[in-house]
Scaffold this motif. Structure first.
Motif, PDB file in Angstrom:
ATOM      1  N   PRO A 158      -9.383  -8.937   6.006  1.00 18.02           N
ATOM      2  CA  PRO A 158      -8.109  -8.409   5.512  1.00 18.02           C
ATOM      3  C   PRO A 158      -8.194  -7.889   4.076  1.00 18.02           C
ATOM      4  CG  PRO A 158      -7.750 -10.454   6.704  1.00 18.02           C
ATOM      5  CD  PRO A 158      -9.239 -10.296   6.572  1.00 18.02           C
ATOM      6  N   VAL A 207      -6.999  -4.137   2.919  1.00 18.95           N
ATOM      7  CA  VAL A 207      -5.973  -3.914   1.897  1.00 18.95           C
ATOM      8  C   VAL A 207      -6.570  -3.205   0.682  1.00 18.95           C
ATOM      9  CG1 VAL A 207      -4.368  -5.039   0.317  1.00 18.95           C
ATOM     10  CG2 VAL A 207      -4.583  -5.864   2.663  1.00 18.95           C
ATOM     11  N   PHE A 236      -7.029   0.411   1.471  1.00 20.76           N
ATOM     12  CA  PHE A 236      -5.735   1.100   1.490  1.00 20.76           C
ATOM     13  C   PHE A 236      -5.272   1.419   0.068  1.00 20.76           C
ATOM     14  CE2 PHE A 236      -0.964   0.782   2.038  1.00 20.76           C
ATOM     15  CZ  PHE A 236      -0.835   2.028   2.630  1.00 20.76           C
ATOM     16  N   PHE A 254      -4.055   3.431   7.905  1.00 19.84           N
ATOM     17  CA  PHE A 254      -4.082   2.003   7.577  1.00 19.84           C
ATOM     18  C   PHE A 254      -3.938   1.149   8.833  1.00 19.84           C
ATOM     19  CE2 PHE A 254      -1.492  -1.815   6.610  1.00 19.84           C
ATOM     20  CZ  PHE A 254      -2.447  -2.523   5.895  1.00 19.84           C
TER      21      PHE A 254
END
Length: 301
Positions: free
Chosen positions: A104, A108, A111, A155
């Motif tokens: 994760p 992130v 992104f 995303f």
């Protein structure tokens, strides 16, 4: 997916089928044989890449979403909205790879880097305003559209890396794809056979509540079957997953329909006969990736 929860057109809307391309019927409005052939081909590509080499599937997924991103960028351009394609595609690759190898945090982080790059990139492009085309002309419009494309679908597509990373990742991906496709098939069949009450006539006139019910039933059944078979889960877990999927899949389809209506286009592309563009096939899939990862991460433990 455009056909999820679709219903039949009104009796006077489709005509008698004359003067239509081969294979296209007045009741369905699409070339069904071509659509089935393309769907089977895509399914074989997904299964083959998944169980041969996991990273190969990541490449296939990234290429497919990259084509969808390209279609979106070109569609925005028809309305004078400029989204820089190169940094969005680079960000897509970064997010998919970051999610698979970095979890994760990698997703992130990728992104965030993509968003900042897009905002800065647009600063060095001259606008189209009447005051000489300054860089500030249309900046908010173009930057907002760029952020939208970076989030949907880029995303969201990054979650495929999170879904695939565990040892049983291929099974999780099969469940995700099969249940989402089940929403499309169940909604299409129920809508054509029984569709009468329109769900969102302004956004997507062919969608009906009967089609949505068919999507829900099919998703719950397929979800319960695959979660128990592939992950040794409980029936209620698979049924819950199916119920959540149908909501997200339908919402994703409606979001893309709103975008196309705002841009005044029917399909985002013509790459896939009987389907439209690649993004017309990915609209539900990229949205259901998030609940797929969350729920299967919980159930597979």
């Amino acid at each position: 997916m455009e056909s999820a929860a679709d219903g039949a057109s009104p009796p006077d809307a489709g005509g008698d089928g004359k003067n239509r391309p081969d294979g296209v019927t007045g009741r369905t409005g699409r070339n069904l044989p071509a659509a089935i052939a393309v769907g089977l081909g895509l399914g074989a590509l997904v299964i083959g890449s998944l169980y041969v080499f996991k990273v190969l599937f990541l490449v296939v997924a990234a290429v497919a979403v990259g084509i969808g991103v390209t279609e979106l960028v070109r569609a925005f351009a028809t309305r004078g909205i400029h989204v820089p394609l190169v940094p969005v595609l680079a960000g897509l690759a970064l997010m998919v790879a970051g999610a698979y190898w970095g979890g994760p945090a990698g997703l992130v982080g990728g992104f965030a880097v993509t968003l900042f790059t897009l905002l800065v990139w647009r600063m060095f492009r001259r606008g189209d305003g009447e005051s000489g085309g300054h860089v500030t002309d249309g900046y908010v419009r173009d930057a907002s559209a760029s952020v939208l494309v970076a989030a949907y679908p880029a995303f969201l597509a990054g979650f495929v890396g999170l879904l695939l990373e565990p040892a049983d990742g291929p099974h999780r991906v099969v469940i995700f794809v099969a249940v989402t496709v089940a929403s499309d098939i169940g909604g299409y069949a129920a809508g054509v056979l029984f569709g009468r009450h329109r769900m969102a006539p302004v956004i997507s006139p062919k969608k009906t509540w009967e089609g949505f019910a068919g999507s829900a039933l099919t998703c719950v059944v397929v979800g319960a079957w695959l979660v128990t078979w592939l992950l040794d889960g409980e029936l209620w877990q698979g049924a819950l997953l199916g119920a959540v999927f149908v909501v997200f899949a339908t919402a994703g389809d409606l979001v893309e329909s709103v975008i196309k209506r705002d841009l005044r286009i029917k399909d985002l592309g013509t790459l896939l006969p009987g389907h439209g563009g690649m993004m017309d096939r990915l609209d539900s899939l990229v949205v259901t990736l998030v609940p797929a990862w969350v729920l299967l991460e919980l159930f597979a433990r």
